[in-house]
Design a protein around this motif. Sequence first.
Motif, PDB file in Angstrom:
ATOM      1  N   GLN A   1       2.586  -6.042   5.819  1.00  0.00           N
ATOM      2  CA  GLN A   1       1.714  -7.421   6.098  1.00  0.00           C
ATOM      3  C   GLN A   1       2.164  -8.359   4.979  1.00  0.00           C
ATOM      4  O   GLN A   1       2.446  -9.456   5.287  1.00  0.00           O
ATOM      5  CB  GLN A   1       0.229  -6.948   5.570  1.00  0.00           C
ATOM      6  CG  GLN A   1      -0.444  -6.165   6.339  1.00  0.00           C
ATOM      7  CD  GLN A   1      -1.825  -5.675   6.078  1.00  0.00           C
ATOM      8  OE1 GLN A   1      -2.548  -6.567   5.403  1.00  0.00           O
ATOM      9  NE2 GLN A   1      -2.185  -4.554   6.146  1.00  0.00           N
ATOM     10  N   ALA A   2       2.778  -7.982   3.695  1.00  0.00           N
ATOM     11  CA  ALA A   2       3.404  -8.937   2.792  1.00  0.00           C
ATOM     12  C   ALA A   2       4.694  -9.525   3.592  1.00  0.00           C
ATOM     13  O   ALA A   2       4.996 -10.653   3.392  1.00  0.00           O
ATOM     14  CB  ALA A   2       3.625  -8.290   1.427  1.00  0.00           C
ATOM     15  N   ARG A   3       5.460  -8.802   4.196  1.00  0.00           N
ATOM     16  CA  ARG A   3       6.644  -9.192   4.705  1.00  0.00           C
ATOM     17  C   ARG A   3       6.385 -10.215   5.845  1.00  0.00           C
ATOM     18  O   ARG A   3       7.072 -11.385   5.882  1.00  0.00           O
ATOM     19  CB  ARG A   3       7.347  -8.035   5.628  1.00  0.00           C
ATOM     20  CG  ARG A   3       7.977  -7.150   4.686  1.00  0.00           C
ATOM     21  CD  ARG A   3       8.718  -6.100   5.423  1.00  0.00           C
ATOM     22  NE  ARG A   3       9.169  -5.094   4.833  1.00  0.00           N
ATOM     23  CZ  ARG A   3      10.907  -5.154   4.346  1.00  0.00           C
ATOM     24  NH1 ARG A   3      11.266  -6.066   5.216  1.00  0.00           N
ATOM     25  NH2 ARG A   3      11.204  -4.115   3.825  1.00  0.00           N
ATOM     26  N   ILE A   4       5.341 -10.020   6.701  1.00  0.00           N
ATOM     27  CA  ILE A   4       4.937 -10.990   7.582  1.00  0.00           C
ATOM     28  C   ILE A   4       4.405 -12.300   7.037  1.00  0.00           C
ATOM     29  O   ILE A   4       4.883 -13.309   7.448  1.00  0.00           O
ATOM     30  CB  ILE A   4       3.581 -10.538   8.655  1.00  0.00           C
ATOM     31  CG1 ILE A   4       4.219  -9.270   9.413  1.00  0.00           C
ATOM     32  CG2 ILE A   4       3.216 -11.534   9.576  1.00  0.00           C
ATOM     33  CD1 ILE A   4       3.261  -8.620   9.959  1.00  0.00           C
ATOM     34  N   MET A   5       3.498 -12.265   5.818  1.00  0.00           N
ATOM     35  CA  MET A   5       3.126 -13.458   5.302  1.00  0.00           C
ATOM     36  C   MET A   5       4.293 -14.207   4.612  1.00  0.00           C
ATOM     37  O   MET A   5       4.251 -15.397   4.438  1.00  0.00           O
ATOM     38  CB  MET A   5       2.017 -13.032   4.280  1.00  0.00           C
ATOM     39  CG  MET A   5       0.761 -12.564   4.991  1.00  0.00           C
ATOM     40  SD  MET A   5      -0.610 -12.201   3.571  1.00  0.00           S
ATOM     41  CE  MET A   5      -0.216 -10.725   2.939  1.00  0.00           C
ATOM     42  N   ALA A   6       5.286 -13.427   4.102  1.00  0.00           N
ATOM     43  CA  ALA A   6       6.554 -14.017   3.484  1.00  0.00           C
ATOM     44  C   ALA A   6       7.197 -15.021   4.385  1.00  0.00           C
ATOM     45  O   ALA A   6       7.712 -15.884   4.174  1.00  0.00           O
ATOM     46  CB  ALA A   6       7.210 -13.099   2.454  1.00  0.00           C
ATOM     47  N   ARG A   7       7.296 -14.380   5.696  1.00  0.00           N
ATOM     48  CA  ARG A   7       8.270 -14.878   6.674  1.00  0.00           C
ATOM     49  C   ARG A   7       7.392 -15.943   7.379  1.00  0.00           C
ATOM     50  O   ARG A   7       8.317 -16.895   7.954  1.00  0.00           O
ATOM     51  CB  ARG A   7       8.740 -13.831   7.632  1.00  0.00           C
ATOM     52  CG  ARG A   7       9.640 -12.745   6.902  1.00  0.00           C
ATOM     53  CD  ARG A   7      10.955 -13.326   6.635  1.00  0.00           C
ATOM     54  NE  ARG A   7      11.865 -13.915   7.523  1.00  0.00           N
ATOM     55  CZ  ARG A   7      13.092 -13.646   7.966  1.00  0.00           C
ATOM     56  NH1 ARG A   7      13.761 -12.484   7.342  1.00  0.00           N
ATOM     57  NH2 ARG A   7      13.761 -14.616   8.699  1.00  0.00           N
TER      58      ARG A   7
END
Length: 285
Positions: free
Chosen positions: A191-197
């Motif tokens: 989820q954090a990867r998605i929000m970062a990208r």
Amino acid sequence: MTDRFLMCPPNHFEVAYVINPWMEGNIALGSNDIATRQWEALARLIGQVARVERMTPAAGVPDMVFTANAGLILGDKCVLSRFRHPERQAEEPHFGAWFRENGFDVLELPPDMVFEGAGDALLDRGEPLLWLGHGHRSTLECVPLLKEFLGIEIEPLRLVDERFYHLDTCLCPLEGGYLMYYPAAFDAESQARIMARVPADRRIAVGHADAHDFACNAVNSAGTVFMNRASKGLVRELQSRGFNVKQTPLTEFMKAGGSAKCLTLKLTEDRQSPDAGNLDARSVA
């Protein structure tokens, strides 16, 4: 360029075994007549904005209708799937033959490597990036070879809910760099990867009810999003971003764990530049 999608008529479609939670309790309970009507309705709708290519269905492989799992397309290359379950492995030679006959450079992973094509590998619509789902079907071991084959950056996302066993059941890259997804299907790191990208104004998070209606298992072409069903709130949100939403019942295929995206494979896939598919700059009907 007009999009092209591969679809396989459901002549032999049925729920004949259980390899995901959606299939449980549905063996032999489907209607092929209804499935055919639903499939034809989806094909007609997509055919209004794109070209639909039909491949010949084969007996004995009822899930062949889900062409998203056939392989991963990028340009003229196709990375053929290696299915986890024996029930689907018999589809591989049928799909491989179709790709070769239609001019694709077919690339094959080692037989012991699990990778389920565009069910778990989704190209971003805003940048040259491949989102890769793992945890249920595809495995991380395929990442180095996919990078070698396709020369593209890969962002892995771990799936943690067995009802969302493929990435395309819970995440849908949309034109203009938008991303529709169901956060609860992913672990916290993913989820954090998605929000970062993906910038906040490009993320469209769906809730429990829409996710379980397979709203994320959608087809996006020419500014239109085709899906089984969506809440009024989700439809309004998509429309506010410039998308036209077309809903068509696909309940027979949901008994097997699939919906609109599962039933299609986009054949015209190219690397995206940051400005590619800029929906905001277009007039969408």
